[in-house]
Write a protein that holds these residues in place. Sequence first.
Motif, mmCIF file in Angstrom:
data_model
loop_
_atom_site.group_PDB
_atom_site.id
_atom_site.type_symbol
_atom_site.label_atom_id
_atom_site.label_comp_id
_atom_site.label_asym_id
_atom_site.label_seq_id
_atom_site.Cartn_x
_atom_site.Cartn_y
_atom_site.Cartn_z
ATOM 1 N N GLY A 194 -5.095 -82.795 67.100
ATOM 2 C CA GLY A 194 -4.147 -83.214 66.076
ATOM 3 C C GLY A 194 -3.239 -82.078 65.654
ATOM 4 N N VAL A 195 -3.793 -80.858 65.531
ATOM 5 C CA VAL A 195 -2.961 -79.700 65.200
ATOM 6 C C VAL A 195 -1.902 -79.493 66.275
ATOM 7 N N TRP A 196 -2.309 -79.570 67.550
ATOM 8 C CA TRP A 196 -1.346 -79.412 68.641
ATOM 9 C C TRP A 196 -0.255 -80.472 68.556
ATOM 10 N N PHE B 165 -9.026 -73.304 64.072
ATOM 11 C CA PHE B 165 -10.072 -72.326 63.791
ATOM 12 C C PHE B 165 -10.213 -71.421 65.011
ATOM 13 N N ASP B 166 -10.608 -70.192 64.794
ATOM 14 C CA ASP B 166 -10.646 -69.217 65.880
ATOM 15 C C ASP B 166 -11.791 -69.522 66.846
ATOM 16 N N ARG B 167 -11.453 -69.969 68.055
ATOM 17 C CA ARG B 167 -12.466 -70.334 69.060
ATOM 18 C C ARG B 167 -13.312 -69.132 69.480
ATOM 19 N N ARG B 168 -12.739 -67.909 69.341
ATOM 20 C CA ARG B 168 -13.458 -66.709 69.767
ATOM 21 C C ARG B 168 -14.671 -66.416 68.886
ATOM 22 N N ARG C 284 -7.194 -75.429 72.712
ATOM 23 C CA ARG C 284 -7.873 -75.956 73.894
ATOM 24 C C ARG C 284 -9.220 -76.546 73.517
ATOM 25 N N PRO C 285 -9.637 -77.619 74.179
ATOM 26 C CA PRO C 285 -10.956 -78.198 73.869
ATOM 27 C C PRO C 285 -12.082 -77.207 74.162
ATOM 28 N N LEU C 286 -13.127 -77.291 73.354
ATOM 29 C CA LEU C 286 -14.317 -76.479 73.611
ATOM 30 C C LEU C 286 -15.075 -77.076 74.797
#
Length: 596
Positions: free
Chosen positions: A572-574, A548-551, A594-596
Motif C-alpha cells: 500500500g505504501v508503494w 518499516f526498516d526491513r534490515r 519489497r515483500p519479506l
Amino acid sequence: MTHAQRLAHVRDDLRQQQLDAFIVPHDDEHLGEYIPPYAERLAWLTGFTGSAGAAVVLTGKAAVFVDGRYTVQVRHQCDSALFEYRHLIEQPVLDYVLGELAAGARVGVDPRLHSRGWFDAAKKKLAARGMELVPVSLNPIDHHWHDRPEPEIRPALLLSQEYSGQHSEAKRNRIAEQLAANHIDAQLLTQAEPINWLLNIRGRDIPCLPVVLGFALLHQDGRVQLFAEPAKFEDLDLTGHSGVNVSLAPVSELEAALRELGKKGARVQLDPTTANAWSSLVLEQAGAELVFADDPCMLPKACKNPVEVQGSRTAHLRDGVAVCRFLAWLDRRLAEPNPELEDEGTLADKLHALRAEHPEFVEPSFGTISALGPNAAMCHYHHGNGTPRKLGQDAIYLVDSGGQYLDGTTDITRTVAVGEPSEEMRKLFTLVLRGHIDLACARFPAGTGGLQLDALARMPLWQQGYNFDHGTGHGVGHFLSVHEGPQRISPRGSTVPLATGMIVSNEPGYYRENAFGIRCENLEVVQPAETDGDIPVFEFEHLTQVPFDRRLIDTAWLDTRHIDWLNHYHAGVWEKISPQLAGEDLIWLEQATRPL
C-alpha cells in the motif's frame, strides 16, 4: 540575574506576603500541554526547560520536580546547590510540602496556573494538616522577571469549511442544546484547542500548536464571547466566518464578563481538570452557581468528521513523501564519504526542510526527536539540550517527528539501521513491530477503551521479559494538538470508548539505558468494521504511509500473519507514495517495500 538571585527575590516576596512556600508549575493560565515563552516561569526560576515539572520554594530550601523523562536533563540544567531533585510521580509536590512544613504554614499559589480540581484537592489536603492554601494576586516570579518576553501578536487564521467540514454555528448549536437540556446558562472554555475547534480558527501563538490563545463563554443560545487579543483578528471577518453571534473582546474584559454572570446567579459549567482556579473563583465569589463537568467540546472534537478524516489521509500522504525522501537521502548519505559530518541536528533539519517544501505545511507538530544510539533510550530526548551525536558510531537511529498541515496533523516514528545492528537489536525491534501489528489488526466492540487494548502491543515483549514505560498511544487532533484527549491507549487509562473518527498513535517501543532505543509509530483512525455479527465493531485504518526498516526485522520472531500484514502494508505504501517519487528516491522505496 543569576538563578540564586532570582530565588532570593522570590523568597523576599514570600516574606512580604507571609508565605512559607510557593509552588511553581510548568503551566500558563490555559493549562494546556504547550506554553508560550512568556509563561516559562519554571525555566526562569530554575533553568529547567523540560515540558513538564514543578518547583517548590521554601524559606530555607527549594526543590525541582520532574518525571522519569527528565531526570538526566534536570541535573544538567539546575544547580544542585540551589535545588533538590525530586521525582514528580514518586514524591508529588504536595507530599513534599506536607513533609517540610508544620501546622499553621501558608502555602502560596498563583490560581491562574492551577486547575480548579487541583486547587480544591490541595486546599483540602493542606487543611487536614492545619495548613492554608493562599491564592496570590501577584505572582512573585512575574514581579521580578523584568526581561520577560512580550506575548507575540501573530495573525489568526480562519479555517475554511473545506478543511473543517462543519460550520462553527452547527458545532455551537449542537453543544448549546446540551447546555440548555441540562439547564446550564453558559460554558466556560479556557483551553485553546476546544475554542479554536469550536470557532474554526487557528493561530501561531505557540510553537507546534496552531492556536489562538484565549478564553470563551458559550451560552445556551449558541452565542459565544471570545476573549483574545483583537489585533490578531485585524482585517479578518470573524463574525462572517464563525457567525454573527460570535463577539470578540480583549482578555482583560474576561473578569467583568464572569462577574456579570455571577450577578445574574447564572449556572456556569466548567471542566475542573482544565479550567484554572482563578476563573472559577471569580465566578463563585460573584454569585454564580458552578457546575463541574467534562468539557463538552472534547469528545466531538476528537471524533473527526469525514472531511477531517479525509484531510488527515491527504496530510499523511504528503508527509509520507517527505519522510520517505528523508530516509532515502539518509541511506545515500551513509554510503558517501564522511557520513560523520551529519549529526542529530543536521538530520532533523534535513527532515524539516523536506516537509517544508509542501505549501500546506505550517510547522512541526512537536520538536523532532532525532536520536542516535544511547540518546534514543531517552523517550523525549532533544538534541538541542546538549551536543548532538554524530553519525557513524551507532547501529540504529530513532527519529520521531511530525507536521502541522492545513488539512491534518502527523506524528511518525521510525527506527532505522545506520550501522550493523546486533542480533539482539533485530530481535527486540521485531518484537516491538510485532506488538505494533497486533494492535493495528485489533477489532473491538463499541464501548472499548484504549485501556483494554494496550496489552495487545505489549504482549510480544512481555512474553520475552521486556516492556516499555510509556503509553502505547495518544489522541491526535486535526490541525491542532498532536496530543489530544480524551482517547488514548495506555495501561493507566483511558476508559473513554474509541469511536469513529478518533485518531490515535500506535507506538510500542523498547529502551535500554545508555545503549539504544526502538519505537515503531503509525497514526490510526478508528472506523466501523464490517462483520457478520450482531454488535457494532470497530477497527483501525492506518494513516501513516512509510515503510518499516526491513534490515531490522528478524522473521523468526514473526508469525505468517505478521509477515502478510507487513507485506500488505508495504504494498500500500508503494502504491500511494511511488507516484510522487522519482530517481534514486523511487529506487529506494522499491527496495524498502519489497515483500519479506
